[in-house]
Write a protein that holds these residues in place. Structure first.
Motif, PDB file in Angstrom:
ATOM      1  N   PHE A   3      -2.603   3.813  -3.640  1.00 47.75           N
ATOM      2  CA  PHE A   3      -2.601   2.386  -4.557  1.00 47.75           C
ATOM      3  C   PHE A   3      -2.588   1.372  -3.461  1.00 47.75           C
ATOM      4  O   PHE A   3      -1.801   1.273  -2.345  1.00 47.75           O
ATOM      5  N   THR A   4      -2.988   0.387  -4.064  1.00 48.72           N
ATOM      6  CA  THR A   4      -2.785  -1.045  -3.171  1.00 48.72           C
ATOM      7  C   THR A   4      -2.907  -2.166  -4.397  1.00 48.72           C
ATOM      8  O   THR A   4      -3.616  -2.373  -5.108  1.00 48.72           O
ATOM      9  N   GLU A   5      -1.841  -2.924  -3.980  1.00 47.71           N
ATOM     10  CA  GLU A   5      -1.447  -3.983  -5.107  1.00 47.71           C
ATOM     11  C   GLU A   5      -1.116  -5.393  -4.200  1.00 47.71           C
ATOM     12  O   GLU A   5      -0.814  -5.317  -3.117  1.00 47.71           O
ATOM     13  N   LYS A  32       0.912  -1.131   0.062  1.00 44.83           N
ATOM     14  CA  LYS A  32       0.044  -0.113  -0.128  1.00 44.83           C
ATOM     15  C   LYS A  32       0.916   1.188  -0.154  1.00 44.83           C
ATOM     16  O   LYS A  32       1.881   1.221   0.491  1.00 44.83           O
ATOM     17  N   PHE A  52       0.916  -8.996  -4.488  1.00 40.53           N
ATOM     18  CA  PHE A  52       1.766  -9.942  -5.072  1.00 40.53           C
ATOM     19  C   PHE A  52       1.683 -11.348  -4.562  1.00 40.53           C
ATOM     20  O   PHE A  52       1.834 -11.526  -3.458  1.00 40.53           O
TER      21      PHE A  52
END
Length: 220
Positions: free
Chosen positions: A27-29, A2, A31
């Protein structure tokens, strides 16, 4: 992962006036990394890659596409069998040699740098400031009897406006050196320092038409 991406866009209006747009894009990703577990320690760093901007419609909207590179380093803990024997059979013991790294200290240090930056004499006088950015770099480290000596520099970039039709926007760029002694519990003779340095915050004050005072928070 984040975070937020801060963008500042400088543009020229139809009547040749300089203006800017600032935006904070969260943004929040997620993986998928097989090696990571719930107890894994991760160090994550970000860097900005390619950027593209497109004006839309009546030139009142702009779309931005920015590539954000993410790098992660993780550390795991695991158990090692150090002794083994059997009571009813002959054992066959195999050996494997490996290298092991151990973190002996995690020092955290913060400081505030203050510096007055002068514009070049050939540039017009300062009327306002659009953006100020600062990026610290570590040049050398040395461990000395439980203390850590760190030296480096902070590159400061200032974009300012001037009441000059020929040069409405100018810049000031300067490297500010720093040197700190950090308390550290490390007593290992062959220990290596692996440090990261970040700018926590940066602010400014216009002292005169020729100088700007910078205050920069450094975290090591």
């Amino acid at each position: 992962v984040k975070g937020s991406l801060n963008a500042c866009i400088l543009y020229l209006t139809d009547n040749q006036k300089c203006r800017n747009i600032e935006a904070e894009i969260p943004f929040t990703e997620v993986f998928d990394i097989e090696e990571l577990g719930e107890e894994t320690l991760c160090d994550i760093t970000y860097s900005v890659g390619d950027c593209s901007f497109i004006l839309k419609g009546s030139m009142a909207e702009m779309s931005a596409q920015i590539t954000l590179n993410v790098k992660t380093e993780h550390q795991d803990e695991f158990s090692i069998l150090s002794d083994c024997y059997f009571t009813d059979t002959n054992e066959i013991i195999s050996y494997e040699t490996f290298e092991n790294e151990e973190i002996v200290a995690r020092p955290i240090f913060s400081a505030v740098m203050k510096e007055i930056l002068q514009k070049d004499s050939s540039l017009p006088e300062i009327s306002g400031v659009y953006t100020v950015s600062a990026k610290p770099f570590i040049n050398a480290t040395q461990i000395q009897n439980g203390r850590l000596a760190v030296s480096g520099r902070t590159t400061v970039y200032i974009l300012y406006t001037a009441d000059n039709p020929q040069m409405p926007v100018c810049s000031i760029s300067e490297d500010i050196p720093f040197s700190y002694i950090i308390d550290c519990d490390c007593r290992e003779k062959d220990a290596q320092a692996m440090l990261s340095c970040e700018c926590e915050h940066v602010s400014y004050t216009i002292n005169s038409a020729n100088s700007i005072e910078i205050r920069c928070g450094i975290s090591i």
